[in-house]
Design a protein around this motif. Structure first.
Motif, mmCIF file in Angstrom:
data_model
loop_
_atom_site.group_PDB
_atom_site.id
_atom_site.type_symbol
_atom_site.label_atom_id
_atom_site.label_comp_id
_atom_site.label_asym_id
_atom_site.label_seq_id
_atom_site.Cartn_x
_atom_site.Cartn_y
_atom_site.Cartn_z
ATOM 1 N N SER A 7 -42.600 -8.582 73.961
ATOM 2 C CA SER A 7 -42.815 -7.498 73.001
ATOM 3 C C SER A 7 -43.563 -6.296 73.593
ATOM 4 O O SER A 7 -43.224 -5.140 73.324
ATOM 5 C CB SER A 7 -43.571 -8.031 71.783
ATOM 6 N N LYS A 8 -44.586 -6.581 74.381
ATOM 7 C CA LYS A 8 -45.448 -5.499 74.890
ATOM 8 C C LYS A 8 -45.384 -5.329 76.396
ATOM 9 O O LYS A 8 -45.765 -4.281 76.932
ATOM 10 C CB LYS A 8 -46.899 -5.757 74.471
ATOM 11 N N ARG A 59 -34.922 -9.856 78.799
ATOM 12 C CA ARG A 59 -35.537 -10.553 77.669
ATOM 13 C C ARG A 59 -34.634 -11.711 77.216
ATOM 14 O O ARG A 59 -35.113 -12.787 76.883
ATOM 15 C CB ARG A 59 -35.785 -9.578 76.513
#
Length: 765
Positions: free
Chosen positions: A668-669, A727
């Motif tokens: 996510s980050k 991802r």
């Protein structure tokens, strides 16, 4: 601090004073006022408005000295600095600045006595040791204490006896033996020369006509001068003598008893300290003579020289004439004085010469048509415009009567009358009086912002005795230069204001330090717009001949709330000693100031730099040695404290990531990578993750993210977040511990082929 050991064959007290066999006098005498002019003098000349620099004759004025310029000195050539408001001492490239000794530093006498360097060091003199070119003595004045920084009191009242004793110990004088080792000066400790005179000890002996008498103040009340006084205080500037002694001037002595004055310290209100009351005891406010070479000598306070706010002394000796000493009363609206001894200076007759200042006649200068330099409006004075008063004239020396010596300025006003005194005797704060080798007397008027005067930037006046006779009773005078912004565009040529101490070098350059009140400086609590151009107080060099005659070049910057004082060259002019006085002095005036909390102080110098957020620290006055960097020696630093520097070619290039990052955070980050590079470069950060075997999926190294950027030398950071495809691949290994790393690749931006690679590993859970 670094120390070195003294010679084992330390001289006996009677042989401590070196004598030049050719002249029979102390070697310092040959330099007289030529090398040690200290004050505003010609300094202000360079600050005339740029458009009028040549038209007003400023260049000619600055080049009119009868003293021929010598060869360049190690300090003659430098790249001038821009004005600064930073909390640091700064000198030009090619020079280094080092703290030699600072408030609270311990140094030892040979008998084991522990001494502590005092507060607010002002005047200093470098005195040679005979036959030791790399050794000398520093004689230093410590002008006043700083109660808030010493024990927390903001005001003069409510002090304990212990707090008063702490303040007493921090004022007076220091005599420090120093030695040059590998090109840099260090304190020699222990040494038989090392000594302290404080506000309470040793006893100083009075000399002259008022010793052991009771006199009358201007208000008619009796005031006593005993045979001795406890120590010395309020020691501002001073001077040297040709017989090898130093003169220390007790200036703002009138506040030590007070609990109301802005300069009050309330000492006399603490039991056992009643003799510090300047209304009943005339024990302070004199010129004090010291013998730095003889540790057993007794300091002497000379009543024949008058009692007023002495700033400094400057002597003139002409063979066959009586010895003359010039002095200024450092207060707006006060006068300039001359003492003519009953004795001549006789080279080689030291016992005779030591009595020169004990008997003679004191005079005050009477200026015609007027003594003060005044402006029509405050705006004209702020801008450094033209005064409404004459810029030249004549004058006479008016005798000060013996009964007026005890409270000189006030008793003269009483005798002469206020109107007459203000017209012909008052000047704009004579902070220094000095004598050039040709006999010309320079008087530095720092400023006088009073209503009707409005001289905010100060000026310089030169005085020539009739017939060039130092004992003459008449003179002519001319305003030599004025302070204020120049409007010049060159770096470091913007001008200065409110100059203070001054010294000539052997190349006939004039070196000047400035004294703008701390609260009025740019960024301070009562900032004055007409000082904004100046930044902090500074040190300037002004050539007095050649194509740059009359232009002030900024050589050094002072830290916040500080002023540079006592500039003095060593014997071969390879070092300029400067005192940095009262850094952070505005702190107690701030309601948010908390004793012991450095974050509330206005300055952190010299251990820290508040403007850089570097090392919150207690500000300490210090003596700084400035030297030119020589081949084969360490480069040192151009700032005190050293400015934070990016890593150089020998430093490390690094990259750093957290030890563990969760998969959810990574997806996510991303991961934050911190890096440091040693020079400007093009860098690439690559995030790799090793995917373990899962079912039919083989183990493989996956390139997850890249960041490319051009950076400057130093530290930085970048966030690497996996792209869409990466991802998806990472999600297939959910539940497994993954091993990852960030690799840093550095390619110098100057095109050199060297490539540096660094990496740091972490786990993904």
């Amino acid at each position: 601090m670094p120390t070195s050991s003294p010679s084992s064959d330390a001289p006996r007290p009677e042989s401590l004073v070196p004598v030049d066999p050719a002249t029979g006098q102390h070697p310092q005498a040959g330099r007289t006022r030529r090398s040690f002019i200290r004050g505003v003098a010609a300094a202000g000349a360079s600050t005339a408005a740029a458009v009028a620099l040549d038209g007003a004759g400023i260049t000619d004025l600055l080049g009119d000295s009868a003293v021929a310029a010598g060869p360049p000195t190690p300090f003659s050539d430098f790249k001038a600095l821009a004005a600064s408001s930073a909390d640091q001492v700064e000198v030009p490239e090619g020079f280094r600045a080092d703290v030699l000794i600072q408030w609270g530093d311990e140094f030892l006498n040979s008998d084991g006595t522990k001494l502590r360097y005092g507060f607010n060091n002002d005047f200093l003199a470098f005195l040679k040791l005979d036959g030791k070119p790399d050794e000398g003595l520093l004689f230093v004045n410590h002008e006043y204490p700083a109660p808030f920084f010493q024990h927390g009191n903001k005001g003069p009242g409510g002090k304990t006896a212990e707090q008063v004793e702490l303040e007493k110990d921090s004022v007076g004088n220091s005599i420090v033996h120093i030695k040059r080792v590998d090109g840099l000066w260090q304190v020699v400790s222990p040494s038989p020369y090392n000594r302290r005179i404080t506000g309470g000890a040793p006893d100083c002996a009075f000399t002259g006509p008022l010793r052991g008498t009771i006199q009358q103040n201007a208000d008619g009340t009796p005031i006593e001068i005993e045979a001795t006084a406890a120590g010395s205080l309020a020691n501002c500037s001073g001077g040297i003598t040709p017989w090898g002694t130093t003169l220390s001037c007790e200036e703002n002595y009138d506040g030590y008893w007070s609990t109301t004055s802005s300069f009050g310290y309330g000492w006399a209100n603490v039991p056992g300290n009643d003799k510090y009351n300047e209304k009943t005891y005339a024990h302070y406010g004199w010129v004090v003579e010291h013998d730095p070479y003889d540790p057993s000598s007794t300091p002497r306070k000379h009543t024949a020289l008058g009692r007023f706010r002495h700033e400094n002394t400057a002597f003139r000796h002409v063979a066959g004439k009586k010895f003359v000493l010039y002095m200024g009363d450092d207060k707006a609206g006060e006068g300039v004085y001359k003492f003519v001894s009953d004795r001549e200076f006789l080279p080689g007759r030291r016992s005779h010469n030591l009595q020169i200042l004990e008997q003679g006649t004191l005079y005050i200068a009477k200026w015609a048509p007027e003594g003060r330099r005044r402006f029509a409006t405050a705006a004209a004075g702020e801008a450094g415009g033209s005064p409404v008063t004459p810029e030249s004239g004549s004058g006479e020396w008016v005798k000060v009567e013996q009964n007026e010596l005890v409270d000189t300025a006030a008793l003269l006003r009483k005798r002469i009358g206020t109107a007459e005194y203000d017209l012909h005797f008052s000047t704009n704060r004579p902070e220094d009086v000095e004598v050039d080798a040709d006999g010309t007397v320079y008087v530095s008027f720092t400023n006088n912002s009073g209503s009707g005067v409005w001289d905010f930037h100060g000026s310089v006046r030169k005085l020539i005795e009739a017939g060039n006779d130092p004992t003459a009773l008449t003179f002519t005078w001319q305003d030599y230069a004025e302070g204020g912004p120049t409007g010049r565009a060159g770096t470091g040529e913007g001008g200065f204001s409110s100059c203070d101490n001054l010294v000539f070098d052997s190349a006939n350059n004039l070196w000047v330090v400035t004294d703008i009140s701390s609260s009025s400086l740019k960024g301070s609590i009562s900032e004055k717009k007409y000082y904004t151009y100046h930044g902090n107080n500074a040190v300037f060099m002004i050539p007095r001949s050649g194509p740059n005659a009359g232009v002030a070049f900024r050589f050094a910057n002072m830290p916040i709330d500080a002023e540079g004082t006592g500039p003095y060259f060593d014997a071969d002019e390879s070092t300029l000693f400067v005192n940095v006085q009262h850094p952070g002095e505005v702190t107690p005036d701030k309601p948010t100031a908390v004793y012991g909390d450095a974050s509330t102080y206005t300055s952190w110098w010299p251990a820290g730099n508040k403007t850089a957020g570097l090392n919150p620290s207690l500000p300490r006055p210090a003596t700084v040695a400035i030297t030119r960097v020589k081949p084969g020696t360490g480069p040192g630093d151009t700032t005190i404290p050293p400015s934070p520097k990016p890593e150089g070619p020998t430093g490390k290039t690094t990259v750093d990531v957290p030890e563990t990052v969760t998969l959810a955070t990574l997806l996510s980050k991303g991961v934050k990578a911190k890096y440091r590079v040693r020079e400007a470069a093009r860098i690439e950060l690559i995030l790799y993750v090793r995917l373990p075997k899962v079912g039919r999926l083989k183990s493989r190294l996956l390139t997850v993210a890249r960041v490319r950027k051009t950076v400057k030398a130093g530290a930085g950071s970048a966030t690497l977040r996996p792209g869409t495809v990466a991802r998806a691949a990472l999600r297939t290994r959910r539940g497994r511990i993954l091993r990852a790393q960030v690799r840093l690749i550095v390619k110098p931006s100057d095109g050199t082929p060297q490539v540096v690679r660094r990496s740091d590993a972490f786990k993904v859970r």
